[in-house]
Design an enzyme around this catalytic site. Structure first.
Site, PDB file in Angstrom:
ATOM      1  N   GLY A  57       0.838  -1.193   0.000  1.00 37.77           N
ATOM      2  CA  GLY A  57       0.000   0.000   0.000  1.00 37.77           C
ATOM      3  C   GLY A  57       0.873   1.242   0.000  1.00 37.77           C
ATOM      4  N   CYS A  84       5.369  -5.927   1.760  1.00 36.73           N
ATOM      5  CA  CYS A  84       5.690  -4.500   1.707  1.00 36.73           C
ATOM      6  C   CYS A  84       4.967  -3.745   2.846  1.00 36.73           C
ATOM      7  CB  CYS A  84       5.365  -3.946   0.321  1.00 36.73           C
ATOM      8  SG  CYS A  84       6.124  -2.355   0.018  1.00 36.73           S
ATOM      9  N   TYR A  85       3.983  -2.906   2.533  1.00 36.24           N
ATOM     10  CA  TYR A  85       3.242  -2.227   3.600  1.00 36.24           C
ATOM     11  C   TYR A  85       2.714  -3.261   4.596  1.00 36.24           C
ATOM     12  CZ  TYR A  85      -0.306   0.584   5.991  1.00 36.24           C
ATOM     13  OH  TYR A  85      -1.059   1.217   6.941  1.00 36.24           O
ATOM     14  N   HIS A 171       8.211  -7.628  -3.452  1.00 39.04           N
ATOM     15  CA  HIS A 171       6.943  -8.078  -4.053  1.00 39.04           C
ATOM     16  C   HIS A 171       7.097  -9.439  -4.741  1.00 39.04           C
ATOM     17  CE1 HIS A 171       4.533  -4.450  -3.407  1.00 39.04           C
ATOM     18  NE2 HIS A 171       5.700  -3.839  -3.428  1.00 39.04           N
ATOM     19  N   GLU A 173       4.831 -11.183  -5.972  1.00 39.24           N
ATOM     20  CA  GLU A 173       3.812 -11.379  -7.003  1.00 39.24           C
ATOM     21  C   GLU A 173       4.214 -10.839  -8.371  1.00 39.24           C
ATOM     22  OE1 GLU A 173       3.829  -9.272  -4.577  1.00 39.24           O
ATOM     23  OE2 GLU A 173       2.796  -7.403  -5.003  1.00 39.24           O
ATOM     24  N   ASP A 229     -14.933  -9.644 -23.788  1.00 40.68           N
ATOM     25  CA  ASP A 229     -15.341  -9.347 -22.406  1.00 40.68           C
ATOM     26  C   ASP A 229     -16.864  -9.330 -22.255  1.00 40.68           C
ATOM     27  OD1 ASP A 229     -12.678  -8.959 -22.403  1.00 40.68           O
ATOM     28  OD2 ASP A 229     -12.752  -6.786 -22.145  1.00 40.68           O
ATOM     29  N   LYS A 368      -7.576 -10.349 -18.236  1.00 40.33           N
ATOM     30  CA  LYS A 368      -8.097 -10.762 -19.542  1.00 40.33           C
ATOM     31  C   LYS A 368      -7.984 -12.277 -19.773  1.00 40.33           C
ATOM     32  CE  LYS A 368      -9.353  -9.409 -23.804  1.00 40.33           C
ATOM     33  NZ  LYS A 368     -10.307  -8.352 -24.129  1.00 40.33           N
TER      34      LYS A 368
END
Ligand code: XMP
Length: 512
Positions: A57, A84-85, A171, A173, A229, A368
């Site tokens: 964050g 992180c945060y 991070h 991810e 979509d 997507k």
């Protein structure tokens, strides 16, 4: 939601990669969703929760508006990974100091792992990680081990294994973290003990239930553009509420060859959906008559789309909800207020603000490719859901200069040849987008013994990860040669074909 699958919740502290964390976890076949950081402990307790991730964050943990968690969350008895945060918050909550870093660390850093433990199992002692922070944890809290550090972050990872609390400053991810995937897997399977048994199909059951709960016995209206979509959204809504879904397919006549027939035969013929196709091609062509400015074309098409949709929907009766195919990436993109308008993008997501509908956007947390997989699981054909991206204003922005019926038909034919040749060379998966552009250039040629003065068609084929940047595809000369000779031979009015070898930037993918 909890339908018998292990679940890891990501608590959201406002970082830019948060949805990506949930997505990575789903990729590992564990159900995960992003929930607000102040989600009630009772809500979490009611889930089949195996672990929690505190996301990153932008705030500082000592700031007045610093988001935090109910301390009871730490007592839920499931492992927690703070990123992180999230790690800084954990450090603060367990009485360690969080300081402003001397150097704001942004980008790749070499991290040294100091302890052996489950989180870093199978990863080397020194590894590259992606950092993005200005605060640092200077010393691990009492009872926590210091697991790793980087030159700028004394505590790059910490843990209290007894209590199942883990923190990483980097991070895991993002793709730039070399062993990020391994680290997340270690957290899920070695630390939380999750079973990797969740599949995209299971998302359907959950989403269907959620839609039914929300819609009750009311009706939903949807604008179908023919794109991926909105098609996946329609299929999902239809699965949930059947004929209480009505789709309006505004056919602006600017789709590719045979595309609108395909949409109809699939949704009406196979899915038996209540779908109304509005053939508005005359209206759109009239509106585009004499217009050559790219932005003006886009704006007129966008406005007219809404107008046709509104006119149709008021005739169809009352609807409580408007279904939209908003994806997670649309949510982020529309959130950036500072970016300059390069092109005013139009898609059905931008529909009518003044209409009195409640929105239903079941793909809002998906990326997507997840939406595509969901579409396949719902029974949409593979080739349909994996189609290349196609802009909302359609072929109008691939015709330089005025859009006329004649020029539109010419482009449809040339474009169909480009697509056929890419497909028969087996290159569909490798190329992000491939299409023909009708330029406003005419040049001299010779056909038979006759002089010609015909149009030039450009071929655009690009590789890209996300459409934000792109490079021209290195199509084999033989493929280009076949496209060129077929277009000149089969499309009347064309005597020259050129290949666009520009990347983005400086060019854009579309020509207008
Ligand atoms: P550009 O031309 O800006 O395109 O490099 C980037 C990507 O976006 C697609 N595109 C659109 N998609 N509505 C859409 O839904 C639009 O108005 C639009 N304009 C461009 C383009 O095809 C490429 O994939």
């Amino acid at each position: 939601m909890n339908n018998g699958f292990d679940q890891v919740v990501v608590l959201d502290f406002g970082g830019q990669y948060n949805q990506l964390i949930a997505r990575r976890i789903r990729d590992m076949h564990v159900y995960s969703e992003l929930l607000p950081h102040d989600t009630k402990v009772e809500t979490l307790r009611a889930m089949r929760l195996k672990g929690i991730v505190f996301s990153g964050g932008p705030r500082s943990v000592y700031g007045e508006d610093a988001p935090s968690v109910d301390p009871e969350v730490y007592k839920l008895g499931v492992p927690i990974l703070g990123i992180c945060y999230g790690m800084q918050l954990m450090a603060r909550d367990f009485d360690a100091r969080v300081d402003l870093a001397v150097d704001r660390e942004y980008g790749l850093a070499n991290m040294t792992v100091r302890t052996e433990g489950a989180l870093f199992k199978g990863t080397p002692d020194v590894q590259r990680v992606w950092m993005s922070h200005s605060d640092v944890v200077s010393a691990a809290p009492p009872g926590f081990a210091l697991d790793a550090s980087t030159p700028s972050a004394p505590v790059a990872a910490m843990s209290d294994r007894e209590r199942g609390l883990y923190g990483v400053q980097f991070h895991p991810e993002v793709q730039h973290t070399d062993y990020g995937e391994q680290i997340l897997q270690n957290f899920l399977f070695l630390i939380c003990g999750c079973e990797p048994n969740w599949r995209m199909d299971n998302l359907i059951d959950d989403a269907v239930q959620e839609i039914r709960d929300k819609v009750g016995d009311q009706r939903v209206l949807m604008a179908l553009s023919g794109g991926v979509d909105s098609s996946v959204t329609a299929a999902l809504l239809h699965r949930a509420i059947g004929d209480r879904l009505t789709c309006v397919f505004v056919d602006h006549g600017l789709l590719r060859e045979e595309e609108s027939e395909q949409v109809m035969s699939m949704f009406e013929g196979v899915f038996h959906m209540d779908i109304r196709r509005i053939d508005a091609s005359d209206r759109f062509l009239k509106l585009l008559s004499g217009v050559t400015d790219p932005e003006e074309k886009r704006k007129r098409i966008g406005r007219e789309f809404i107008r046709v949709f509104e006119e149709t929907s008021t005739r169809l009766g009352d609807f409580a909800f408007l279904g939209q195919g908003t994806l997670y990436t649309d949510v982020i993109e529309s959130g950036t207020k500072t970016a300059a308008t390069i092109k005013s993008h139009h898609n059905v997501g931008g529909l009518p603000s003044e209409m009195k509908f409640k929105l239903i956007e079941p793909l809002r947390s998906l990326f997507k490719d997840e939406a595509r997989r969901l579409g396949e699981a719902l029974g949409l054909p593979h080739h349909f859901v994996w189609r290349q991206p196609f802009p909302g204003p359609g072929l109008a922005i691939r015709i330089i200069g005025e859009v006329t019926r004649e020029r539109l038909n010419l482009l449809k034919k040339a474009d169909a040849i480009v697509r056929e040749e890419v497909a028969s060379a087996g290159l569909e998966q490798e190329i992000w987008q491939y299409f023909a552009v009708l330029t406003d250039l005419q040049s001299v040629g010779v056909m038979g013994d006759e002089r010609t003065y015909f149009s030039t068609v450009a071929i655009r084929a690009i590789t890209s990860r996300d459409g934000m940047t792109a490079d021209f595809a290195r199509l084999p000369y033989e493929v280009l040669q076949r496209m060129s000779s077929r277009i000149c031979n089969e499309v009347p009015g064309v005597n020259r074909v050129v290949y666009d070898i520009t990347s983005k930037p400086p060019a854009t993918i579309e020509w207008e």
